[in-house]
Write an enzyme that holds these catalytic residues in place. Structure first.
Site, PDB file in Angstrom:
ATOM      1  N   ASP A  95      90.765 145.476 -16.242  1.00 28.99           N
ATOM      2  CA  ASP A  95      91.406 145.698 -14.939  1.00 28.99           C
ATOM      3  C   ASP A  95      92.720 144.934 -14.754  1.00 28.99           C
ATOM      4  O   ASP A  95      93.623 145.386 -14.068  1.00 28.99           O
ATOM      5  CB  ASP A  95      90.443 145.312 -13.802  1.00 28.99           C
ATOM      6  N   HIS A  96      92.840 143.779 -15.413  1.00 31.38           N
ATOM      7  CA  HIS A  96      94.021 142.949 -15.154  1.00 31.38           C
ATOM      8  C   HIS A  96      95.252 143.388 -15.944  1.00 31.38           C
ATOM      9  O   HIS A  96      96.366 143.030 -15.580  1.00 31.38           O
ATOM     10  CB  HIS A  96      93.724 141.483 -15.496  1.00 31.38           C
ATOM     11  N   ASP A 160      86.012 134.819 -13.687  1.00 36.59           N
ATOM     12  CA  ASP A 160      87.049 135.137 -12.712  1.00 36.59           C
ATOM     13  C   ASP A 160      86.635 134.448 -11.427  1.00 36.59           C
ATOM     14  O   ASP A 160      85.458 134.482 -11.047  1.00 36.59           O
ATOM     15  CB  ASP A 160      87.140 136.647 -12.494  1.00 36.59           C
ATOM     16  N   ARG A 448      95.194 136.191  -2.621  1.00 37.38           N
ATOM     17  CA  ARG A 448      96.082 135.075  -2.959  1.00 37.38           C
ATOM     18  C   ARG A 448      97.522 135.417  -2.633  1.00 37.38           C
ATOM     19  O   ARG A 448      97.935 136.564  -2.768  1.00 37.38           O
ATOM     20  CB  ARG A 448      95.991 134.782  -4.454  1.00 37.38           C
ATOM     21  N   SER A 643      92.759 130.263  -9.970  1.00 34.45           N
ATOM     22  CA  SER A 643      92.063 131.079 -10.956  1.00 34.45           C
ATOM     23  C   SER A 643      91.067 130.300 -11.813  1.00 34.45           C
ATOM     24  O   SER A 643      91.120 129.080 -11.916  1.00 34.45           O
ATOM     25  CB  SER A 643      93.121 131.696 -11.852  1.00 34.45           C
ATOM     26  N   ARG A 645      91.085 130.864 -15.003  1.00 38.97           N
ATOM     27  CA  ARG A 645      91.648 130.990 -16.360  1.00 38.97           C
ATOM     28  C   ARG A 645      91.613 129.663 -17.104  1.00 38.97           C
ATOM     29  O   ARG A 645      92.214 128.681 -16.688  1.00 38.97           O
ATOM     30  CB  ARG A 645      93.068 131.574 -16.307  1.00 38.97           C
TER      31      ARG A 645
END
Ligand code: MIC
Ligand code: SF4
Length: 754
Positions: A95-96, A160, A448, A643, A645
């Site tokens: 999706d990203h 995520d 965000r 995030s 990440r």
């Protein structure tokens, strides 16, 4: 049909015993969050109570979800763990990596070409290890999880931060870095500090222009971006029950923006309706059989002050629509105050683009309510003054809203429909003219709004609002427009007002989809051989980090002292950099390029102690690494907010940074640093931040005695020869200390599997 129904059955089957065990120990009424936690202890039934905000506890989550941008690193690590299959049901969602530019069909085709290598890798690895694969265009991870996998009382982790969205279906769903996902996929216990509990009592009922989004925008205003750190937020009360399940999802989703570990709601009618509408009557039947365990004990909600660490009460009846921003999701302004605030702060009044959708707000209800406004605009002779875009959350939602005519309605006001993907929410938006860096305002229903987040322009001011309010502001083209009181002039020069939005919680004709975009893994993937091209720019197999050599770290230089807000977007930017998420060395070229240097207020401009010259952070650090000079990064409050990440932790680790020393950390980032074998420290005295100067040399004094609950001392030698020592705290327990010693948590797993 529900996925993994046997797993759900076994979770519910053990609930009565697990709750009874917990009850016999705690001897008090329990909140829902506590019940879910106790039901998921990796040891089995509880044998002790835990200190909130104190004890680290091992859990056994029921499932794992990963999205393409983080799955690459998660799976590259999992491939090293020496396992044949993922130990729990796991899914990967693409999706990203889809850029929003022209419209859904073209953009999707372009993404498949541009990122084909990565999508193929993810699909193959998924197939090999028994992981469900959701291909590009299937939808955004959290919407797909809510529609297919979330279940009341379950516990999941996801790579995520907005995994927390699944709290809308009564789960404890937590965002983590890839290394945490590897623990669970490898069948090992997963550790979390037993959270504190914040209770949010909702009274009254939403009406008019107010939407579920306004609940969390209000909560964010109250708690700020760090107020939820280490806490689970549990919503309850008549008002909570009156919200739709997807509305609950929106509220939980944005719990990430207040730093909360997760948010959740007790099992209720709205969840039954949603489960049924998404083909999961079977889950309803199973949940109903244990329903008393899927919400708090009545005493807790009757006397919340006695059982929660903090209680907030919000009256939905009087709650006003809000706009939060710019640049931070907790700057909350009620719509009636916007005019005053915008004038006072010089925010451009003209709304250039209104964007709805994303994982936060793309339910059928959201879209139908926004469409009701678009419909009114057409019938009242108005056109959207701003550009208007829609990113549906899943193919199921997109297909259904198209069938029900909403896309046609949006088209009538000149809307653009992007692919079912993250797109503009994560800087994957090729916005024409963004490179001119003009000051401008956009409004969106995402979560965000950090600087540069949507279009890469640091001067874009993004305000977060409900899809309904975003639509109204796009129609008016004016940030200060208050649809409750203000009139608009239509094409005939008449004054018209927009009526409050209306919509459907769920589609009357049911959801429909032709190809949901799912591929199940093969039964036995053991013969699948995963090849990564050594010359690939996008993917790189991992080289294990070196273990600690047992010595003090001496002669460290300061790489950067970051000033004020330093989110994971500042540490490892997204947008164009998403393309290197599977290649640690290449992505390290974005390390800390968004962080503001305390000493010159510039980004990506730091002093090299080798040459005395100023230059970009990554190049400066690469030079230190080449010379074997250790470095340290200093940061402010809530460092690493945002995030999940783990690149934000792996990049400094890979590049030779040894310590990250800050005033306070965001939860996921602190864990990510620990997992990757980095030293994550906090100033015992926050003011010591001021003692660190640009030309300092820094040594650890007592790292050899590194132990839980024992501070670490640093000696700072200033350039004039004056020495000072400062005390630094840490939150490593014995287990986490072992990760540091081994070089990373993954190195530990590999050792255990030998
Ligand atoms: C985000 O919303 O910031 C992201 C992009 O979804 C991230 C994950 C990532 O950086 O890949 C998140 O929220 O964890
Ligand atoms: Fe995607 Fe944005 Fe949701 Fe993150 S917050 S998962 S980028 S839609």
């Amino acid at each position: 049909m529900a996925f993994d129904i046997d797993m759900i059955k076994s979770v519910y089957a053990r609930y009565p015993e697990r709750i009874a065990a917990a009850r016999s120990i705690t001897n008090r009424p329990m909140a829902l969050a506590e019940k879910i936690l106790f039901a998921h202890l990796s040891q089995g039934p509880a044998t002790q109570d835990y200190e909130r905000g104190g004890d680290y506890v091992d859990f056994g989550p029921d499932r794992v979800a990963c999205q393409d941008a983080t799955a690459q690193m998660a799976l590259l690590q999992f491939m090293q763990a020496g396992k044949q299959q993922s130990a729990v049901p796991t899914t990967v969602h693409c999706d990203h990596l889809i850029q929003a530019r022209i419209g859904a069909t073209t953009d999707l085709a372009n993404a498949k070409t541009a990122s084909g290598e990565v999508f193929n890798f993810l699909e193959e690895v998924s197939n090999k290890y028994g992981i469900g694969f959701w291909k590009p265009g299937a939808g955004i991870i959290h919407q797909v999880v809510l529609e297919n996998y979330a279940f009341p009382g379950g516990m999941m982790i996801g790579t995520d931060s907005h995994t927390v969205n699944a709290g809308g279906l009564g789960m404890v769903a937590i965002g983590v870095g890839g290394a945490d996902a590897v623990d669970v996929m490898a069948g090992m216990p997963w550790e979390l500090k037993w959270p504190k509990l914040i209770g949010v009592k909702l009274t009254g009922q939403l009406n008019g222009w107010t939407a579920p989004k306004d609940v969390i925008l209000k909560v964010a205003g109250i708690l700020t971006v760090k107020g939820g750190t280490g806490c689970i937020v549990e919503y309850f009360g008549k008002g909570a029950q009156s919200l739709s399940c997807t509305g609950k999802g929106t509220i939980c989703n944005m719990g990430a923006e207040i730093g909360a570990t997760t948010s959740t709601f007790g099992y209720d009618e709205s969840m039954r309706r949603y489960l049924k509408a998404t083909g999961r009557q079977q889950v309803v039947d199973l949940a109903d059989a244990v329903k008393e365990h899927l919400t708090a004990d009545p005493e807790v909600y009757a006397n919340p002050e006695k059982f929660f660490d903090e209680v907030i009460e919000i009256d939905l009846t009087t709650l006003e629509p809000h706009l939060n921003g710019p640049f931070t999701p907790d700057r909350a302004t009620p719509v009636s105050k916007m005019k005053e605030e915008a004038e006072k702060n010089g925010w451009p009044q003209n709304v250039q683009v209104g964007l709805i959708g994303s994982c936060t707000n793309s339910s059928y209800e959201d879209i139908s309510r926004a469409a009701s406004l678009a419909e009114q605009a057409v019938s009242k002779g108005l056109r959207a003054k701003s550009e208007f875009t829609i990113t549906p959350g899943s193919e199921q939602v997109r297909f259904t809203i198209e069938r029900d005519g909403f896309i046609d309605t949006f088209n009538k006001i000149g809307a653009k429909v992007f692919a079912n993907a993250c797109g503009p929410c994560i800087g994957q938006w090729a916005r024409p003219g963004a490179d001119k860096e003009e000051k401008n305002t956009i409004v969106h229903s995402f979560n965000r709004n950090f600087s540069k987040r949507a279009d890469g322009n640091p001067n874009t001011m993004a305000f977060v609002a409900s899809p309904e309010l975003v639509t109204a502001l796009a129609i008016s083209g004016d940030l200060t427009f208050n649809p409750l009181t203000d009139k608009l002039i239509n094409v005939d020069g008449q004054e018209v007002m927009l009526d409050p939005p209306s919509g459907w919680e769920l589609p009357e004709k049911g959801f429909e989809v032709k190809d949901p975009g799912y591929t199940a893994p093969v039964e036995d993937g053991s013969s699948i051989d995963i090849q990564v091209d050594p010359d690939s720019k996008r993917l790189q197999l991992l080289t294990p980090f070196q273990p600690w050599n047992g010595n003090e770290i001496s002669g460290m230089r300061l790489l950067i002292k970051a000033k004020c807000k330093c989110t994971t977007d500042h540490i490892s930017m997204a947008g164009p950099w998403l393309r290197y998420r599977g290649h640690l060395d290449n992505i390290s070229d974005n390390m800390l390029i968004g962080a503001v240097n305390f000493f010159n207020d510039s980004t990506n401009f730091v002093k090299s102690q080798i040459t005395g010259e100023y230059g970009p952070v990554p190049a400066t650090q690469r030079a230190y690494k080449a010379e074997g000079i250790p470095t340290l990064v200093v940061g402010d409050e809530n460092y690493g907010e945002g995030s999940s990440r783990e690149h934000a932790a792996m990049e400094p680790r890979h590049m030779g940074v040894r310590i990250v020393l800050v005033k306070s950390f965001a939860r996921i980032h602190e864990t990510n640093l620990k997992k990757q074998g980095m030293l994550a420290l906090t100033f015992a005295q926050k003011d010591d931040y001021n003692k660190i100067l640009e030309d300092d040399t820094i040594d650890t004094v007592d790292l050899k005695e590194f132990a839980p609950n024992k501070p670490i001392t640093l000696k700072i030698t200033h350039v004039d020869g004056i020495e000072e020592t400062i005390t630094c705290n840490h939150s490593y327990n014995a287990n986490q200390l072992a990760w540091f010693k081994a070089g990373s948590a993954l190195n530990m797993i590999k050792k255990l599997n030998k």
